[in-house]
Design a protein around this motif. Structure first.
Motif, mmCIF file in Angstrom:
data_model
loop_
_atom_site.group_PDB
_atom_site.id
_atom_site.type_symbol
_atom_site.label_atom_id
_atom_site.label_comp_id
_atom_site.label_asym_id
_atom_site.label_seq_id
_atom_site.Cartn_x
_atom_site.Cartn_y
_atom_site.Cartn_z
ATOM 1 N N LEU A 73 1.463 4.858 27.615
ATOM 2 C CA LEU A 73 0.894 5.203 28.773
ATOM 3 C C LEU A 73 1.058 4.326 29.860
ATOM 4 O O LEU A 73 0.746 4.389 30.961
ATOM 5 C CB LEU A 73 -0.684 5.629 28.669
ATOM 6 N N LYS A 74 1.145 2.941 29.337
ATOM 7 C CA LYS A 74 1.255 1.904 30.640
ATOM 8 C C LYS A 74 2.490 1.996 31.551
ATOM 9 O O LYS A 74 3.471 2.520 30.939
ATOM 10 C CB LYS A 74 1.488 0.586 29.923
ATOM 11 N N GLU A 75 2.376 1.650 32.649
ATOM 12 C CA GLU A 75 3.299 1.596 33.661
ATOM 13 C C GLU A 75 4.697 0.753 33.054
ATOM 14 O O GLU A 75 4.173 -0.393 32.706
ATOM 15 C CB GLU A 75 2.811 1.297 34.987
ATOM 16 N N ASP A 76 5.822 1.081 33.402
ATOM 17 C CA ASP A 76 6.947 0.634 32.912
ATOM 18 C C ASP A 76 7.481 -0.173 34.129
ATOM 19 O O ASP A 76 8.094 0.481 34.976
ATOM 20 C CB ASP A 76 7.942 1.398 32.123
ATOM 21 N N ILE A 77 7.221 -1.255 34.268
ATOM 22 C CA ILE A 77 7.682 -2.043 35.419
ATOM 23 C C ILE A 77 8.826 -2.931 35.110
ATOM 24 O O ILE A 77 9.158 -3.468 34.300
ATOM 25 C CB ILE A 77 6.562 -3.262 35.764
ATOM 26 N N SER A 93 7.035 -4.893 29.934
ATOM 27 C CA SER A 93 5.586 -4.322 29.902
ATOM 28 C C SER A 93 5.706 -3.018 29.321
ATOM 29 O O SER A 93 6.685 -2.520 29.168
ATOM 30 C CB SER A 93 4.991 -4.054 31.567
ATOM 31 N N GLY A 94 4.419 -2.553 29.311
ATOM 32 C CA GLY A 94 4.441 -1.315 28.642
ATOM 33 C C GLY A 94 5.146 -0.923 27.419
ATOM 34 O O GLY A 94 5.303 -1.949 26.342
#
Lengths: 440, 380, 100, 168
Positions: A69-73, A232-233
């Protein structure tokens, strides 16, 4: 219908195995992480994850959900396409390497006649995931981490490859299945015939998987997170998955080549047949512990989860025990080879990973030049000497008719002497360098 | 330190190979610069050929604040400088003001101060050891160290209610009497602590990787150490037997027997050994002190409103990180005219460039760690 | 069954693309990579013929070619690094000095 | 059937990747496509039952040589070369000559293919364990070339070190 099954059979079994591996591996990796955290906590006088599920048993699932669910930066200046693809390369390659491994006599996707070489070779491609990921992030830390990683992998692959060659000389085949068969025929695992080779492979495999004390590429205190810094993510999770899959792969190689694969300890000796009951007993003990802890859980749902785990373990114990209890000849009794083989294989892999983790919690990190010194000036020469030693032992045994013990004993002692000399010479050189350095 | 060696133009197009040197910016957000230190490194490959520390990210104007607070009001502020050794900061400040006033705390107060300060030294060194080992990659010592530090913090909590920024002392003595079980608690901590230090040593001292990572790294010779004005374990590891507790005894240190451990090479390994030995010595001091805490008042004769006579005073103590000095100028009012603090971390940090040159990037964290800096103190 | 000539067409296609890369591109690294492509095309040929004849000698020669490609890449990239360090360019047509 | 699918898939993949290698502006992308082309070739080797060569191709070519390439590409600056003209001034001449060469080869193969029998005449059994076979041939008949190749590698290694080192 029948013909269809006959037609599909050679494709179907590997396909099922492949699907099982791809589906189960992320879960396994998650639980290896949990195991690692729990072990680390235990060695560091703390508890580790305790909140999600009883004793943190559901933590990996929670982590996975969080990562998804984390933002994919993606950094602005990054090379987007390559940034996207790089983690995929890592994961694909790591999973592909599992294809040739025989997890028990029943469970194998493909028994290639280049088996072990295939695993090594495909594993070597994983380096691209790291290098490209580090490069595309467009950050100094990532690039340095990636370069370090690449240099480290290439260096230690040499040592690992030579160590494997030693084992292959003993086996005389590359197929994973036949390697284990050979160890069964000899009646001895290759770790006892080539202990130095196993040691070299163990060290090199830690370095290859970027684990402490060789975790320079992601040395948190120096390069933040190495090539993964900008990730990330979910993409980051993919790298993580690749890392843990690689750990399983190298542990599986070591198990196959040196630790007798799916063979039970003392597989050939009738007197030790009681060891067949060990798997079920082990499961029962764990199940008993689970039930013992159930009343101590604070919340109802946690009690239920823990009880379910206990029941699962009992079920496993039953499955493992069933082939021993029914009379021979039936299908269930035949399943013993497959089930118990898988159990022993996984147990050995687990123990190997345990040693990995143990080392991680104990040792500080090497510096890059020290790492290279260790690799090129100690492990690589030693692995070459090891290959020569094993060759000598085989000549002594096969052509001169020496017994196993004197032949391999002699060469092992010789190899160890060379190792001692190498270590001593390295130490001396290091001291000289220090003196010169002080004067300069 | 602040010379113009590095023109810090970010050469975006500079590559690892294309340029002879690249500039790597470490911090202020970096896991192992211990807070918000920013280090600009000039690298030739992985070799450091120059460095510059950029500080001030945690500057709070502590010295300026002092000019607008009464003497007592300022005391809690000094705890926020070296926040891992708040008690020592307080001790230095209180003693400096007492010196300015021309009084001295009663003996009982001084003994309790000594015990608490030595415990603080142990706590500070424990925290240093844990983070230093973590920087070099050993994960486990940190948790062992924090386990012991926790015991010390519990003693503080029982004593004055706070764990980190304690404000344990008052000008003229102590505010709180030692609680009933105080001696017992200290003894319960100190007696087995020796074994605990052995435990850390078992993990690190003979460890080949640890020795390889620390021996010969960040060497500071005795002369250089003196020239840079280094103090504390940094100078002692270089072989200079300099300890203010012995040289200019304060509090109750003249009552107790202890050794000043020194090293020979002045490298990171020696500093590690020196600090471990200091923890052992501090334990001995504590054990000696709790044997006989003299009875008597804990507060000297100090008025509610402090008006020191005009004049100036410099008082230094041996804080865990080195010489912590307070220079206070009084103009006869209730507020100091000027307070200048000599923070050991800052002065020791100045030797950083000398220590790191010629080493590798990986050694940067080792050297930052070995200096045992606290940015709150460096920036004030 | 796949006719052997298909392997040959594939091989010559890759070879020609490699030649085009070598003669038209300016970037030395790409030129080197095109050479690798050509060597690779030759390998396909060898293995296909080896299959046709039913011996493994083609494999052996392919291994030698791969060895050669490794040696070539190592030296070639070494030269490129040395060149780049001195001239700060990667363009082949600026490589116009015999020594510096 | 499966054989055909595998071959044509890998063949098309190899050709497309090869075209990408010579046309991409970004060298890193070129390198990635070269890796794809090499892996596709490896797949063709596998289809030809040359397992050992397949893994040699993967380990040495894709895993070894290309790592070297990617390494060097990362070390040298890219940003500058991205904006430069990518093709020679006489690119049309080169292209022409290359195409002529390609045409010649095509004609040669097209004419000569009549003499080539269809694939797979050799008994599959004999080729099955190609690893052992390759090893036997390599270390008996071709021992001398093998040793020469190892010398070549040694020389190349020394040469590369001499070339790339700043000061010796």
């Amino acid at each position: 219908m029948h013909t269809l099954i006959e037609f599909a059979k050679p494709i179907l079994v590997p396909l099922i195995c492949a699907v099982v591996i791809v589906a189960v591996l992320p879960l396994v990796a998650g639980y290896i992480v949990l195991l690692e955290r729990k072990l680390m906590a235990d060695m560091q006088a703390r508890l580790g994850p305790m909140r999600v599920g009883p004793h943190g048993l559901l933590q990996p699932i929670a982590d996975a959900v969080k990562l998804l669910l984390k933002e994919d930066i993606i950094p602005e200046e990054a090379d987007k396409a390559i940034f996207w693809v790089a983690p995929l390369i890592s994961v694909t390659v790591a999973m592909l390497a599992m294809a040739a491994l025989a997890i028990g006599p029943w469970f194998q996707i493909a028994d290639l006649n280049i088996g072990l070489l295939f695993v090594m070779g495909i594993g070597a491609l994983g380096i691209f995931g790291i290098v490209l990921g580090g490069w595309s992030s467009n950050s100094h830390y990532s690039l340095l981490g990636a370069l370090r990683s690449a240099a480290q992998l290439v260096s230690y692959e040499t040592a690992a490859g030579m160590a494997i060659v030693g084992g292959l000389l003993l086996a005389g085949t590359l197929s994973t299945r036949e390697i284990i068969q050979t160890q069964d025929d000899y009646g001895v695992w290759f770790i006892f015939a080539a202990p130095v080779g196993f040691f070299i492979y163990a060290v090199a495999s830690i370095a290859e998987t970027n684990r402490a004390p060789f975790d320079l590429p992601e040395a948190e205190s120096e390069l933040v997170a190495g090539y993964m810094t900008e990730y990330s993510g979910f993409r980051w999770a993919l790298y993580f998955l690749a890392e843990y899959t690689n750990m399983v792969v190298v542990a599986s190689i070591a198990t196959t080549l040196f630790l007798g694969g799916w063979l039970r300890p003392f597989a050939g000796t009738k007197a030790f047949d009681f060891l067949d009951y060990l798997p079920s007993l082990l499961m029962l003990v764990f199940a008993g512990y689970c039930f013992y802890r159930v009343p101590k859980q604070p919340v109802k749902i946690q009690q239920a989860v823990l009880a379910a785990v206990g029941l699962l373990l009992i079920l496993l114990a039953g499955i493992l025990a069933a082939p021993l209890l029914v009379p021979a000849g039936s299908l269930v009794a035949d399943a013993k080879a497959g089930l118990h083989g898988a159990f022993w294989f996984l147990l050995k892999v687990g123990l190997y990973l345990y040693v990995f983790m143990w080392l991680r919690f104990t040792f500080p990190r090497y510096r890059f030049d020290q790492l290279m010194h260790l690799g090129w000036q100690f492990l690589v020469p030693l692995s070459i000497v090891n290959v020569m030693g094993i060759g000598l032992a085989l000549v002594l045994h096969r052509q001169w008719g020496w017994g196993h013990l004197p032949a391999f004993g002699l060469t092992t002692v010789l190899t160890l002497a060379v190792a001692g000399w190498l270590a001593w010479a390295g130490e001396k050189k290091e001291k000289q360098r220090a003196i010169v350095g002080e004067e300069a | 330190m602040a010379d113009e060696r590095i023109p810090f133009a970010t050469r975006a197009e500079s590559t690892v190979l294309g340029a002879d040197e690249i500039i790597l910016n470490m911090g202020p957000q970096h896991p192992s610069t211990h807070g918000v230190l920013r280090v600009k490194l000039r690298l030739d490959g992985e070799k450091v050929i120059g460095s510059e520390c950029v500080i001030g990210y945690l500057h709070r104007g502590v010295e300026k604040i002092a000019e607008h607070r009464s003497y007592q009001q300022f005391a809690p502020y000094v705890d926020r400088m070296d926040y891992v050794a708040a008690v020592s900061n307080g001790l230095g400040y209180c003693e400096a003001v007492e010196k300015l006033l021309g009084t001295e705390a009663p003996l009982r107060a001084r003994v309790i101060r000594t015990i608490l300060t030595e415990l603080q030294r142990i706590a500070s060194h424990l925290f240093w050891l844990g983070t230093h080992a973590l920087d070099i990659g050993a994960l486990t010592p940190l948790f062992y160290c924090l386990r012991e530090r926790e015991e010390i913090l519990k003693i503080y909590e029982k004593y004055c209610g706070a764990r980190l920024t304690t404000h344990a002392f008052r000008i003229g003595g102590l505010q709180y009497e030692a609680y009933d079980e105080f001696e017992k608690d200290v003894e319960r901590f100190c007696t087995p602590f020796d074994k605990r230090v052995d435990e850390y040593e078992a993990l690190l001292t003979e460890n080949r990787i640890w020795v390889g990572r620390t021996r010969g790294i960040g060497v500071l010779t005795a002369k250089e150490a003196i020239d840079y004005g280094a103090s504390g374990p940094v100078i002692r590891a270089s072989g200079v037997k300099w300890d203010i507790r012995k040289a200019m005894p304060y509090a109750a240190y003249d009552l107790y027997k202890f050794e000043i451990p020194t090293g020979q090479n002045g490298d990171t390994y020696d500093r590690y050994i020196v600090r471990l030995e200091e923890m052992r010595q501090s334990r001995l001091i504590c054990l000696q002190a709790i044997e006989n805490i003299p009875a008597g008042p804990i507060m000297g004769k100090v008025g509610k409103v402090l008006k020191p006579p005009p004049g100036e005073v410099y008082h230094a103590i041996e804080a865990p990180k080195g010489e912590l000095g307070y220079y206070i100028v009084s103009d006869g009012t209730t507020q100091p005219y000027r307070v200048r603090i000599r923070p050991p971390s800052l002065i020791n940090l100045e030797a950083f460039d000398k220590m790191i040159r010629g080493h590798l990037v990986a050694d940067v964290v080792a050297v930052i760690g070995t200096l045992d800096i606290v940015l709150g103190e460096v920036d004030r | 069954m796949i006719p052997t000539s298909h392997y040959l067409f594939l091989s010559l296609g890759l070879f020609t693309i490699g030649v085009i890369g070598v003669v038209t591109r300016r970037n030395v690294i790409v030129i080197l990579m095109s050479i690798e492509l050509m060597l690779n095309a030759v390998n396909i040929n060898l293995v296909a013929f080896s299959r046709l004849v039913g011996s493994v000698e083609g494999h052996v020669f392919a291994i030698f070619i791969i060895t050669d490609a490794a040696a070539e890449a190592a030296v070639g990239l070494g030269i490129i690094i040395a060149f780049f360090r001195n001239r700060e360019t990667l363009l082949g047509d600026e490589m116009d000095l015999l020594k510096w | 059937m499966l054989d055909q699918i595998v071959f044509y898939f890998f063949a098309v993949l190899a050709v497309i990747s090869a075209v990408m290698v010579v046309t991409r502006r970004n060298v890193v992308q070129s390198a990635i496509f070269l890796i794809t082309a090499l892996l596709a070739t490896a797949g063709i080797f596998l289809q030809l039952h040359a397992e050992f060569l397949f893994i040699v191709q993967v380990i040495l070519y894709a895993g070894g040589i290309m790592v070297l390439f990617v390494f060097v590409i990362m070390l040298v600056s890219l940003d500058v070369s991205l904006n430069q003209v990518q093709f020679n001034r006489q690119w049309w001449l080169g292209l022409l000559l290359a195409l002529v060469l390609g045409a010649q080869l095509t004609i040669a193969v097209a004419v000569g293919r009549a003499g080539l029998p269809l694939g797979e005449p050799a008994p599959a059994k004999m080729l099955e364990p190609s690893t052992q076979l390759v090893g036997r041939v390599l270390f008996s008949e071709y021992v001398l070339p093998f040793e020469i190749a190892s010398i070549l590698l040694l020389v190349a290694m020394i040469g590369a070190v001499v070339m790339a080192k700043k000061k010796i």
